[in-house]
Design an enzyme around this catalytic site. Structure first.
Site, PDB file in Angstrom:
ATOM      1  N   ARG A   4     -41.935 -13.064 -28.691  1.00 14.01           N
ATOM      2  CA  ARG A   4     -43.105 -13.092 -27.821  1.00 14.01           C
ATOM      3  C   ARG A   4     -42.860 -13.815 -26.497  1.00 14.01           C
ATOM      4  O   ARG A   4     -43.579 -13.596 -25.536  1.00 14.01           O
ATOM      5  CB  ARG A   4     -44.281 -13.758 -28.553  1.00 14.01           C
ATOM      6  CG  ARG A   4     -44.722 -12.998 -29.804  1.00 14.01           C
ATOM      7  CD  ARG A   4     -45.904 -13.674 -30.465  1.00 14.01           C
ATOM      8  NE  ARG A   4     -45.572 -14.987 -30.988  1.00 14.01           N
ATOM      9  CZ  ARG A   4     -45.016 -15.196 -32.191  1.00 14.01           C
ATOM     10  NH1 ARG A   4     -44.713 -14.171 -32.957  1.00 14.01           N
ATOM     11  NH2 ARG A   4     -44.762 -16.422 -32.605  1.00 14.01           N
ATOM     12  N   ARG A  52     -54.426   5.985 -30.811  1.00  9.12           N
ATOM     13  CA  ARG A  52     -55.858   6.299 -30.681  1.00  9.12           C
ATOM     14  C   ARG A  52     -56.087   7.414 -29.670  1.00  9.12           C
ATOM     15  O   ARG A  52     -57.069   8.144 -29.753  1.00  9.12           O
ATOM     16  CB  ARG A  52     -56.646   5.066 -30.225  1.00  9.12           C
ATOM     17  CG  ARG A  52     -56.714   3.933 -31.225  1.00  9.12           C
ATOM     18  CD  ARG A  52     -57.585   2.819 -30.701  1.00  9.12           C
ATOM     19  NE  ARG A  52     -58.982   3.236 -30.583  1.00  9.12           N
ATOM     20  CZ  ARG A  52     -59.917   2.554 -29.933  1.00  9.12           C
ATOM     21  NH1 ARG A  52     -59.600   1.437 -29.300  1.00  9.12           N
ATOM     22  NH2 ARG A  52     -61.157   3.002 -29.882  1.00  9.12           N
ATOM     23  N   ASN A  94     -36.963 -10.967 -19.117  1.00 10.41           N
ATOM     24  CA  ASN A  94     -35.978 -11.584 -18.235  1.00 10.41           C
ATOM     25  C   ASN A  94     -34.681 -11.827 -18.996  1.00 10.41           C
ATOM     26  O   ASN A  94     -34.634 -11.735 -20.230  1.00 10.41           O
ATOM     27  CB  ASN A  94     -36.523 -12.873 -17.612  1.00 10.41           C
ATOM     28  CG  ASN A  94     -36.833 -13.948 -18.627  1.00 10.41           C
ATOM     29  OD1 ASN A  94     -35.952 -14.454 -19.308  1.00 10.41           O
ATOM     30  ND2 ASN A  94     -38.111 -14.316 -18.737  1.00 10.41           N
ATOM     31  N   ALA A  95     -33.638 -12.142 -18.273  1.00  9.48           N
ATOM     32  CA  ALA A  95     -32.315 -12.255 -18.884  1.00  9.48           C
ATOM     33  C   ALA A  95     -32.252 -13.384 -19.907  1.00  9.48           C
ATOM     34  O   ALA A  95     -31.549 -13.269 -20.922  1.00  9.48           O
ATOM     35  CB  ALA A  95     -31.244 -12.452 -17.810  1.00  9.48           C
ATOM     36  N   ARG A  96     -32.975 -14.465 -19.676  1.00  7.12           N
ATOM     37  CA  ARG A  96     -32.951 -15.564 -20.641  1.00  7.12           C
ATOM     38  C   ARG A  96     -33.575 -15.130 -21.968  1.00  7.12           C
ATOM     39  O   ARG A  96     -33.026 -15.394 -23.046  1.00  7.12           O
ATOM     40  CB  ARG A  96     -33.695 -16.778 -20.083  1.00  7.12           C
ATOM     41  CG  ARG A  96     -33.633 -17.994 -20.997  1.00  7.12           C
ATOM     42  CD  ARG A  96     -34.350 -19.191 -20.394  1.00  7.12           C
ATOM     43  NE  ARG A  96     -34.148 -20.390 -21.174  1.00  7.12           N
ATOM     44  CZ  ARG A  96     -34.628 -21.583 -20.842  1.00  7.12           C
ATOM     45  NH1 ARG A  96     -35.328 -21.718 -19.718  1.00  7.12           N
ATOM     46  NH2 ARG A  96     -34.407 -22.632 -21.613  1.00  7.12           N
ATOM     47  N   ARG A 138     -30.806 -10.565 -32.914  1.00  4.04           N
ATOM     48  CA  ARG A 138     -30.823  -9.160 -33.353  1.00  4.04           C
ATOM     49  C   ARG A 138     -29.470  -8.463 -33.220  1.00  4.04           C
ATOM     50  O   ARG A 138     -29.219  -7.489 -33.924  1.00  4.04           O
ATOM     51  CB  ARG A 138     -31.892  -8.396 -32.566  1.00  4.04           C
ATOM     52  CG  ARG A 138     -33.295  -8.968 -32.736  1.00  4.04           C
ATOM     53  CD  ARG A 138     -33.728  -9.060 -34.186  1.00  4.04           C
ATOM     54  NE  ARG A 138     -35.090  -9.571 -34.309  1.00  4.04           N
ATOM     55  CZ  ARG A 138     -35.752  -9.694 -35.450  1.00  4.04           C
ATOM     56  NH1 ARG A 138     -35.179  -9.357 -36.596  1.00  4.04           N
ATOM     57  NH2 ARG A 138     -36.985 -10.186 -35.471  1.00  4.04           N
TER      58      ARG A 138
END
Length: 235
Positions: free
Chosen positions: A85, A96, A179-181, A190
């Site tokens: 997140r 929907r 973003n890259a971070r 992952r």
């Protein structure tokens, strides 16, 4: 492999496409040097700075490199993905309002068995009979679920209700800006043998875009910060 449309095919029907990027390696350099009132310098010095930042964990300058991806993935992969997140902003297609991708389901080309000693691990098997029978079960359930969905729609049931019977193997699509971070954190978890195989494949696709667009940052990340194992095997 990244094709001419900045797209990588993933699994049987999925993909990751790089839609937009703001910044590159030197965006991190500028952000790091602004505190000293300086800007970019030579390639050698800028690359050394990136290496220094990664080595010492000064990662905030890399937040100034942003990517927007268009992703098509099975719902169960997306649910794992959206657990990330911080620094990731997704917008997913809504069932929907559209029936796009309905009747598109993930059909694996292999079967893995549960590892009885490690709940987070699965074991690839080469038993063709088991593989064929398992995939047949999957395809039959997909077929019945979609037929039931269509029946409900034809009865006039709203899409927002009819969708509840569709399985998590259904494909969905979303746009993701990150973003890259944040991307590096995602890859730590992952692009790892501890993650589920399917999401590993998407992580490796993102890593290819990171390497292509920010090669200095990517190399320094693998050298100093990367906590997984899969990406180093690909070098």
């Amino acid at each position: 492999m990244i094709n001419d449309n900045n797209c990588i095919k993933v699994l049987d029907k999925g993909f990751v496409t790089l839609v937009d990027i703001m910044g590159d390696d030197r965006s991190a350099v500028r952000a790091a040097r602004v505190s000293h009132g300086k800007d970019i310098s030579t390639d050698e010095r800028d690359r050394k700075l990136i290496d220094y930042l990664m080595e010492h964990g000064h990662l905030s300058p890399f937040e100034h490199i942003t990517f927007t991806f268009h992703v098509k993935a099975p719902i169960f992969v997306v649910r794992q993905w959206f657990r990330h997140r911080i620094g990731m902003s997704p917008n997913e297609i809504s069932r929907r309002y559209t029936s796009k991708n309905v009747n598109e389901f993930y059909v694996p080309d292999h079967i893995r068995l549960q590892d009885t000693k490690d709940k987070q691990n699965s074991i690839l098997v080469n038993d063709k009979k088991l593989k064929n029978e398992a995939i047949e079960v999957l395809e039959e359930i997909y077929k019945k679920s979609y037929e039931a969905y269509e029946k409900l729609i034809n009865m006039g049931v709203a899409r927002e209700m009819a969708r509840i019977i569709l399985p998590v193997g259904e494909y969905t699509e979303f746009y993701l800006t990150t973003n890259a971070r944040a991307l590096m954190h995602f890859l730590d978890l992952r692009a790892s043998s501890h993650a589920q195989w399917e999401i590993q494949e998407y992580a490796k696709a993102l890593a290819q875009f990171f390497q292509k667009t920010c090669p200095w940052s990517y190399d320094a990340y693998l050298k100093h910060q990367y906590k997984g194992d899969l990406l180093k095997l690909l070098q």
